[in-house]
Design a protein around this motif. Structure first.
Motif, mmCIF file in Angstrom:
data_model
loop_
_atom_site.group_PDB
_atom_site.id
_atom_site.type_symbol
_atom_site.label_atom_id
_atom_site.label_comp_id
_atom_site.label_asym_id
_atom_site.label_seq_id
_atom_site.Cartn_x
_atom_site.Cartn_y
_atom_site.Cartn_z
ATOM 1 N N THR A 247 0.833 -1.198 0.000
ATOM 2 C CA THR A 247 0.000 0.000 0.000
ATOM 3 C C THR A 247 0.870 1.251 0.000
ATOM 4 O OG1 THR A 247 -1.761 -1.166 1.187
ATOM 5 C CG2 THR A 247 -1.829 1.235 1.235
ATOM 6 N N ALA A 248 1.883 1.274 0.877
ATOM 7 C CA ALA A 248 2.780 2.432 0.959
ATOM 8 C C ALA A 248 3.514 2.639 -0.361
ATOM 9 C CB ALA A 248 3.775 2.253 2.098
ATOM 10 N N ALA A 249 4.013 1.542 -0.943
ATOM 11 C CA ALA A 249 4.807 1.649 -2.173
ATOM 12 C C ALA A 249 3.945 2.099 -3.355
ATOM 13 C CB ALA A 249 5.475 0.314 -2.484
ATOM 14 N N THR A 250 2.766 1.499 -3.505
ATOM 15 C CA THR A 250 1.933 1.777 -4.673
ATOM 16 C C THR A 250 1.336 3.184 -4.621
ATOM 17 O OG1 THR A 250 1.383 -0.570 -4.830
ATOM 18 C CG2 THR A 250 -0.008 0.956 -6.049
ATOM 19 N N ILE A 251 0.681 3.531 -3.507
ATOM 20 C CA ILE A 251 0.082 4.861 -3.389
ATOM 21 C C ILE A 251 1.173 5.931 -3.363
ATOM 22 C CG2 ILE A 251 -1.386 6.365 -1.992
ATOM 23 C CD1 ILE A 251 -2.862 4.071 -3.385
ATOM 24 N N GLY A 252 2.295 5.624 -2.697
ATOM 25 C CA GLY A 252 3.396 6.587 -2.628
ATOM 26 C C GLY A 252 3.979 6.903 -3.984
ATOM 27 N N LYS A 253 4.091 5.892 -4.836
ATOM 28 C CA LYS A 253 4.623 6.109 -6.186
ATOM 29 C C LYS A 253 3.763 7.110 -6.957
ATOM 30 C CE LYS A 253 8.313 3.545 -6.872
ATOM 31 N NZ LYS A 253 9.582 4.133 -7.356
ATOM 32 N N MET A 254 2.460 7.060 -6.727
ATOM 33 C CA MET A 254 1.558 7.966 -7.441
ATOM 34 C C MET A 254 1.458 9.327 -6.763
ATOM 35 S SD MET A 254 -1.660 5.671 -8.782
ATOM 36 C CE MET A 254 -2.198 5.142 -7.173
ATOM 37 N N SER A 255 1.336 9.336 -5.419
ATOM 38 C CA SER A 255 0.951 10.566 -4.730
ATOM 39 C C SER A 255 2.109 11.493 -4.412
ATOM 40 C CB SER A 255 0.196 10.222 -3.444
ATOM 41 O OG SER A 255 1.063 9.645 -2.488
ATOM 42 N N ILE A 256 3.276 10.951 -4.026
ATOM 43 C CA ILE A 256 4.379 11.820 -3.592
ATOM 44 C C ILE A 256 4.792 12.814 -4.680
ATOM 45 C CG2 ILE A 256 6.795 11.890 -2.856
ATOM 46 C CD1 ILE A 256 6.293 9.301 -1.299
#
Length: 433
Positions: free
Chosen positions: A119-128
């Motif tokens: 969850t951290a890796a996938t959403i982070g890749k998009m949102s950061i």
């Protein structure tokens, strides 16, 4: 040597390794080696070899790189930008605006992956990258991501709830039902915190002077359709019983490639870049997992978690005092171990004393997962912090400071379900009734 002293020595060794700049995975493995050499009679080389080999091939973990690849493909196509553009008009009037994408995105994706790291890796890749480009404060970007990614442990299909159910012989279906209200409550708490921060400091959040009519909002929302189809396809495959989480992750990769190609913004170069970035992130996470697994096994050989749990049991505490002591105990263990290891190593000792004071084992399972969630965002072994560090290259203590408010929000959630246990027990009781 007493167990508290042993634990303190190992904590100091771990901090020293990390402060020296040693890779996180090597630091974890190094502490495990120290624990085996000085505090057990187990052969270090044999234990390390068997642990690394046994944990290096796991079918269930195959979902992790697949979900990361799905996020990388969305990142490199126009789909992630379209998602933010589609949400922006609807969240423009909400205090905190697009920061809520981290909270809601993690909640939705948690229902797909069951993994906090994925969850951290996938959403982070998009949102950061997207939130940074729009001028949002780094501390809130990192904090909302680190805190909300813990929902991967909480919202079904939750791997850790399955482990707890098997270890304690509790109904996994009842555990999954019991987590629904607490999960929604935590999403609401995180969202409320973002809104309060925005109210307290209006200059913190980039302003939007653009006003949208309902027709314009609906037109912009068309950008949500591809990602909505992707999430529906993956979640539908899992909950309909057509696919396991790993199979659904593979389906998600295929769907994301098709949707990215249809968007006209994705080609072979972007696909190659996505594959390379996925390999780097997955190897980083896998390497840390092996180090954490070796440390968990080493802790089992030293008997430290088991003896500390037994020591707590001898105190003959009331239910509330027992929960207070156990909360501190699990948080301290979370400094050393990943969440699943905490559950596996302690439930056999903890459960008899929990049952003895009359605590509902279903309620205790939800409480345990909430406390373990807190350990995901506490250094030195906060796994979500490691993942975000791998995505951003920032110092882990900087990320931990950003995540600290969400640690206290999770602690507040633990307090709420302790004072009002019906938050957890209502739905399972209604299901049986």
């Amino acid at each position: 040597m007493s167990d508290p002293v042993t634990g303190l020595i190992l904590l100091v060794v771990l901090i020293a390794f990390l402060a020296s700049g040693l890779w996180i995975a090597l630091a974890l493995a190094g502490v495990a080696a120290v624990a085996l050499v000085f505090f057990s009679n187990a052969p270090v080389g044999l234990v390390m070899a068997t642990t690394f080999w046994g944990h290096s091939h796991s079918w269930s973990l195959t979902a992790l790189p697949l979900f990361i690849l799905m996020g990388e493909i969305l990142l490199r196509s126009r789909l992630s930008k379209d998602m933010f553009n589609g949400l922006a008009p609807w969240l423009g009037g909400v205090p905190g605006r697009l920061l809520h994408v981290n909270v809601l995105g993690c909640a939705i994706f948690a229902a797909v992956s069951g993994s906090s790291a994925a969850t951290a890796a996938t959403i982070g890749k998009m949102s950061i990258p997207e939130l940074k480009s729009r001028g949002y404060p780094e501390s809130l970007i990192l904090g909302t991501l680190a805190g909300s990614a813990t929902l991967g442990l909480l919202i079904p299909p939750s791997i850790i709830l399955i482990v707890y159910g098997v270890a304690t012989e509790q109904s996994i279906a009842r555990l999954f039902v019991a987590i629904i209200i607490p999960g929604a409550m935590i999403v609401a708490l995180f969202g409320a915190y973002v809104m309060i921060r925005a109210w307290m400091d209006p200059d913190l959040i980039p302003s939007s002077d653009v006003k949208y009519s309902l027709k314009e909002k609906l037109w912009e929302a068309r950008g949500l359709i591809p990602v909505g189809l992707l999430i529906t396809g993956v979640i539908g495959a899992i909950y309909s019983g057509l696919a396991s989480p790993t199979d659904a992750a593979a389906l998600g990769v295929v769907l994301s490639i098709v949707l990215a190609l249809l968007s006209g913004s994705f080609g072979m170069r972007e696909f190659f870049d996505a594959m390379m970035s996925t390999a780097r992130t997955s190897c980083m996470i896998a390497f840390i997992l092996l180090g954490a697994a070796f440390l968990a096994v080493a802790m089992g050989f030293t008997g430290l978690p088991r003896n500390l749990a037994a020591w707590i049991g001898q105190m003959e505490l009331s239910p509330y005092l027992l929960l207070l002591v156990l909360t501190a105990f699990f948080i301290v263990l979370g400094l050393f171990l990943d969440g699943i290891s905490v559950v596996v190593l302690t439930t056999s000792i903890i459960m008899p004393m929990v049952m003895q004071v009359g605590i509902d084992p279903i309620w205790f399972g939800i409480y345990l997962v909430l406390v373990v969630e807190m350990s995901q965002i506490t250094p030195p072994v906060g796994f979500n912090l490691f993942v975000i560090q791998g995505l951003t290259g920032l110092d882990i203590l900087r990320i931990a400071r950003a995540a600290m408010p969400f640690f206290f929000l999770l602690l507040f959630a633990v307090l709420l379900i302790t004072l009002f246990p019906q938050i957890v027990t209502y739905l399972p009781t209604a299901m049986n009734g």
